[in-house]
Scaffold this active site. Structure first.
Site, PDB file in Angstrom:
ATOM      1  CG  PHE A 134      -1.887   1.190   1.144  1.00  0.00           C
ATOM      2  CD1 PHE A 134      -3.066   1.087   0.412  1.00  0.00           C
ATOM      3  CD2 PHE A 134      -1.598   2.411   1.754  1.00  0.00           C
ATOM      4  CE1 PHE A 134      -3.941   2.163   0.305  1.00  0.00           C
ATOM      5  CE2 PHE A 134      -2.467   3.486   1.651  1.00  0.00           C
ATOM      6  CZ  PHE A 134      -3.645   3.363   0.923  1.00  0.00           C
ATOM      7  CG  ASP A 242       5.766   3.679   1.573  1.00  0.00           C
ATOM      8  OD1 ASP A 242       5.821   4.337   2.626  1.00  0.00           O
ATOM      9  OD2 ASP A 242       4.738   3.592   0.872  1.00  0.00           O
ATOM     10  CE  LYS A 271       0.002   5.437   7.433  1.00  0.00           C
ATOM     11  NZ  LYS A 271      -1.412   5.720   7.421  1.00  0.00           N
TER      12      LYS A 271
HETATM   13  C1  LIG Z   1       3.196   2.378   3.648  1.00  0.00           C
HETATM   14  C2  LIG Z   1       2.272   3.510   3.293  1.00  0.00           C
HETATM   15  N1  LIG Z   1       2.600   4.333   2.282  1.00  0.00           N
HETATM   16  C3  LIG Z   1       1.831   5.365   1.926  1.00  0.00           C
HETATM   17  C4  LIG Z   1       0.637   5.606   2.564  1.00  0.00           C
HETATM   18  C5  LIG Z   1      -0.222   6.742   2.121  1.00  0.00           C
HETATM   19  O1  LIG Z   1      -0.239   7.752   3.091  1.00  0.00           O
HETATM   20  P1  LIG Z   1      -1.399   8.856   3.073  1.00  0.00           P
HETATM   21  O2  LIG Z   1      -2.661   8.168   3.443  1.00  0.00           O
HETATM   22  O3  LIG Z   1      -0.948   9.863   4.092  1.00  0.00           O
HETATM   23  O4  LIG Z   1      -1.418   9.419   1.697  1.00  0.00           O
HETATM   24  C6  LIG Z   1       0.244   4.776   3.626  1.00  0.00           C
HETATM   25  C7  LIG Z   1      -1.034   4.997   4.329  1.00  0.00           C
HETATM   26  O5  LIG Z   1      -1.582   4.169   5.002  1.00  0.00           O
HETATM   27  C8  LIG Z   1       1.081   3.697   3.995  1.00  0.00           C
HETATM   28  O6  LIG Z   1       0.748   2.860   4.980  1.00  0.00           O
END
Ligand SMILES: Cc1ncc(COP(=O)(O)O)c(C=O)c1O
Length: 351
Positions: A134, A242, A271
């Site tokens: 994700f 990520d 986050k």
């Molecule tokens: C690993 C990861 N990358 C990117 C995101 C996307 O972040 P945002 O919801 O702040 O756009 C998330 C959100 O849950 C995530 O868990």
């Protein structure tokens, strides 16, 4: 009291799926309080954001102080102390030579930034991502996401030349191997990709969650992550972690990269970085970031003064309250207890 359901139905698109009908009034430490006076233990932490709990007094004070001075000016137009101080402080924690930042607002935006940086600097078209991953909901990040078809359905065509490979998920090994005797077949899958589908010279970036989050909290074996980094190096492909979800203590280290004893080429942070306010960052080395020319990427709100002040205060709390040490202590306790439950209840397959 408003009729919540009526307002939600009238004015909020259901596209943002809600998991409860609760209306929160305030938060304190690990607790949330609803408008009808109920107290909840918040297991979700604002979706992995409130690393220090709700409304930590030091973060609240920093937000108030900054809000009285400057709420927004745009980092495009000038600088201000909270962003400058944050960059210096954050660079003390980011691994190896990853000490240049592009600040934005959400995790997806940080992922977009990482994709753009890699494309720009390599001028290669393709990306490799992982099944179960994700990375966010904007078109680029969504194209890399493969945690459920529901997120992607209805949006195709997505970005082209993205190849999804198996995540090293030992409990449900896609190659039915045993972790102890495994020959890293999932890594060989990438080699086969190079043989059959895309030459390595065409791949700009491998985007990897060092612990898969939404995909099921999957911790990959260290030997896989090391071998992946080595493969990227051999093929001259950039490796991005990520760390939007794994960052800021969640693995018992400030970043998962430190758990794996690796320095990726790029990291996406989000986050918990902003102490609860919207903030994210693309992090890389000067080598990659320096020649990303002025105007090649941008945004109005990135490095917002109040978000940066909250982020800085949050890092100070990490130090003052030995947060990382506490993560390890509490994490080990939880793991031990969950493993005990696993021994007792065959329905629990993996912790
Ligand atoms: C690993 C990861 N990358 C990117 C995101 C996307 O972040 P945002 O919801 O702040 O756009 C998330 C959100 O849950 C995530 O868990």
């Amino acid at each position: 009291m408003h009729n919540v359901e009526e307002i939600l139905n009238e004015h909020f698109t259901p596209a943002l799926a809600k998991t409860t009908k609760l209306v929160f009034e305030r938060g304190e430490g690990p607790y949330l309080y609803t408008t009808d006076g109920k107290k909840y233990l918040d297991y979700v932490s604002g979706i992995a954001v409130n690393a220090l709990g709700h409304c930590h007094p030091k973060i609240v004070a920093a937000i108030k102080e900054q809000a009285e001075k400057l709420i927004h000016a745009s980092f495009n137009l000038g600088s201000y102390p909270s962003a400058l101080n944050l960059a210096q402080k954050l660079a003390e924690y980011t691994p190896g030579d990853l000490n240049m930042f592009f600040f934005s607002n959400s995790g997806a935006e940080a992922v977009e930034g990482a994709l753009k940086l890699a494309r720009y600097r390599t001028q290669r078209p393709a990306y490799i991502a992982f099944k179960g991953s994700f990375h966010g909901r904007t078109m680029g990040a969504l194209s890399m996401t493969a945690s459920t078809v529901n997120f992607r359905a209805g949006y195709e065509p997505l970005l082209q030349s993205i190849y999804h490979v198996s995540y090293p998920y030992c409990f449900r090994c896609p190659y039915h191997q045993q972790e102890e005797s495994c020959s890293l077949e999932c890594l060989a899958e990438i080699e086969r990709l190079f043989q059959y589908l895309v030459p390595p010279e065409a791949v700009a970036l491998v985007l990897f969650e060092p612990v898969q989050g939404e995909g099921g909290y999957i911790v990959p074996p260290k030997k896989y992550v090391k071998a992946l980094a080595q493969l990227c190096q051999e093929k001259n492909i950039l490796l991005a972690f990520d760390e939007v979800q794994t960052g800021f203590g969640r693995t018992g280290h400030m970043f998962a990269a430190q758990y794996f004893e690796l320095v990726p080429d790029i990291m996406a942070l989000g986050k918990a970085i902003g102490g609860g306010l919207p903030l994210s960052a693309v992090v890389s080395s000067k080598k990659l970031m320096k020649d990303w020319p002025p105007g090649a990427h941008g945004g109005t709100f990135g490095a917002n003064p109040v978000s940066c002040a909250a982020a800085l205060a949050s890092l100070e709390v990490f130090e003052e309250e030995n947060i990382i040490e506490n993560c390890r202590k509490v994490g080990s306790y939880f793991k031990e207890k969950l493993l005990e439950l696993k021994d007792r209840f065959p329905v629990i397959g993996d912790v």
